[in-house]
Scaffold this motif. Sequence first.
Motif, PDB file in Angstrom:
ATOM      1  N   GLN A   1      42.789  29.557  47.699  1.00 24.83           N
ATOM      2  CA  GLN A   1      41.972  30.463  48.505  1.00 24.83           C
ATOM      3  C   GLN A   1      41.049  31.308  47.622  1.00 24.83           C
ATOM      4  OE1 GLN A   1      44.911  32.664  50.849  1.00 24.83           O
ATOM      5  NE2 GLN A   1      44.076  31.728  52.696  1.00 24.83           N
ATOM      6  N   HIS A   2      39.864  31.591  48.166  1.00 28.31           N
ATOM      7  CA  HIS A   2      38.971  32.568  47.541  1.00 28.31           C
ATOM      8  C   HIS A   2      39.340  33.968  48.039  1.00 28.31           C
ATOM      9  CE1 HIS A   2      36.316  28.927  47.277  1.00 28.31           C
ATOM     10  NE2 HIS A   2      36.135  29.415  46.075  1.00 28.31           N
TER      11      HIS A   2
ATOM     12  N   THR B   1      31.377  30.371  47.159  1.00 26.85           N
ATOM     13  CA  THR B   1      32.292  29.811  48.174  1.00 26.85           C
ATOM     14  C   THR B   1      31.628  28.718  49.005  1.00 26.85           C
ATOM     15  OG1 THR B   1      31.676  31.485  49.821  1.00 26.85           O
ATOM     16  CG2 THR B   1      33.513  32.024  48.337  1.00 26.85           C
ATOM     17  N   ASP B   2      30.500  28.206  48.548  1.00 27.88           N
ATOM     18  CA  ASP B   2      29.767  27.165  49.292  1.00 27.88           C
ATOM     19  C   ASP B   2      29.470  27.603  50.711  1.00 27.88           C
ATOM     20  OD1 ASP B   2      29.767  25.383  47.102  1.00 27.88           O
ATOM     21  OD2 ASP B   2      31.766  24.663  47.630  1.00 27.88           O
TER      22      ASP B   2
ATOM     23  N   ALA C   1      45.244  31.233  43.139  1.00 22.25           N
ATOM     24  CA  ALA C   1      44.127  31.667  43.990  1.00 22.25           C
ATOM     25  C   ALA C   1      42.867  31.876  43.156  1.00 22.25           C
ATOM     26  CB  ALA C   1      44.498  32.957  44.709  1.00 22.25           C
ATOM     27  N   ARG C   2      41.730  31.879  43.821  1.00 24.58           N
ATOM     28  CA  ARG C   2      40.433  32.018  43.149  1.00 24.58           C
ATOM     29  C   ARG C   2      39.897  33.429  43.358  1.00 24.58           C
ATOM     30  NH1 ARG C   2      37.630  26.219  44.977  1.00 24.58           N
ATOM     31  NH2 ARG C   2      39.159  24.873  43.908  1.00 24.58           N
TER      32      ARG C   2
ATOM     33  N   HIS D   1      41.213  38.108  31.809  1.00 25.98           N
ATOM     34  CA  HIS D   1      42.498  38.366  32.447  1.00 25.98           C
ATOM     35  C   HIS D   1      42.778  37.444  33.638  1.00 25.98           C
ATOM     36  CE1 HIS D   1      42.474  41.941  29.941  1.00 25.98           C
ATOM     37  NE2 HIS D   1      43.724  42.121  30.260  1.00 25.98           N
ATOM     38  N   GLY D   2      41.906  36.473  33.872  1.00 27.11           N
ATOM     39  CA  GLY D   2      42.247  35.473  34.871  1.00 27.11           C
ATOM     40  C   GLY D   2      41.375  35.389  36.101  1.00 27.11           C
ATOM     41  N   ALA D   3      40.328  36.203  36.196  1.00 20.68           N
ATOM     42  CA  ALA D   3      39.423  36.078  37.344  1.00 20.68           C
ATOM     43  C   ALA D   3      38.820  34.672  37.364  1.00 20.68           C
ATOM     44  CB  ALA D   3      38.323  37.124  37.270  1.00 20.68           C
ATOM     45  N   TRP D   4      38.708  34.099  38.547  1.00 27.59           N
ATOM     46  CA  TRP D   4      38.108  32.769  38.692  1.00 27.59           C
ATOM     47  C   TRP D   4      36.595  32.838  38.485  1.00 27.59           C
ATOM     48  CZ3 TRP D   4      34.954  30.863  42.851  1.00 27.59           C
ATOM     49  CH2 TRP D   4      34.764  29.469  42.840  1.00 27.59           C
TER      50      TRP D   4
END
Length: 325
Positions: A142-143, A205-206, A166-167, A184-187
């Motif tokens: 999920q975004h 998110t297209d 998750a994104r 730190h892991g942000a998409w």
Amino acid sequence: MSWRIQFSQHGTAEVLQWQEQPDTPLAADAVRVRLQAIGVNFIDCYYRSGLYPVASLPSGLGSEGAGVIEAVGSAVQGWQVGERVAYATAPLGAYAEYQDVPPGCLLRLPEQISCEQAAAGLLKGLTVQYLLRQTYPVQAGQHLLWHAAAGGVGLLACQWARALGARLIGVVSSPAKAALALQHGAWAVIDRSCEDVRERVLELTDGQKCPVVYDSVGQASWSTSLDCLQPRGLLVSFGNASGPVEGVNLGLLAQKGSLYVTRPSLFHYANSPTALQQMADELFGLVASGQLQLQASQRLALRDAAQAHRLLQSGQSSGSLVLLP
């Protein structure tokens, strides 16, 4: 005698006073903790400014700390002098050398977590736990949009979202903070100083937008957050860094897609010793597995609490601030 930070009137950071306090008898139903590290959180600024009420003035400040049990009240069971403990839901007064705490607020610190780590991340970690795991249980793939992604709560959210698969799309205010959130892991990240948040969310998110937006900024980001939600999406408004959201037109929620809004609080999730312990166990488990890092980015002396508040509210700080007695 010992020392604490207190305030006798509401206002800016300058109202914080370094005050000597006399020794008082320990209540039968309390535990006295000698603090070794104290967490600084935005909610502390809300109490100091008067946005959130206090029982009376003068008042102590802070609800998060870690240290060693100094004494145990005669009616308290299950706790021993010398145990390492931490807490994040205590009554105001953690900005001090010693604090008397209800035992239901206490958590035992695992050996691998230092007092400084606990003070840097317990309240923030519990906040991320209830937001990502309870308010809206985020699923892999999920975004989600997270404002202030390079702050103390935001950096933990980046790591936790990555652990969940998750994104997380983090909104930040500078290139340096963008790099920190990604580290730190942000998409993905959006630098609001030079990018349009709405447009970038659509691109990332297209065109689908996000099922949930986490917003601790408040007034300044309210409209943008609504525009980044899918139909029937949830806006989780959990802070007021730019000021409270007021004068809300509920009709906008229908116009923008039958949206939902919630204004949650940690104290309504960690509302019993059992619930608090379960939340902490999940947090400590992620730390033990290496998926979550608890660390202070800045350390100041306890007597310099006013400077900590100025740094926090200026937007210049990133990560977690810790006060050391």
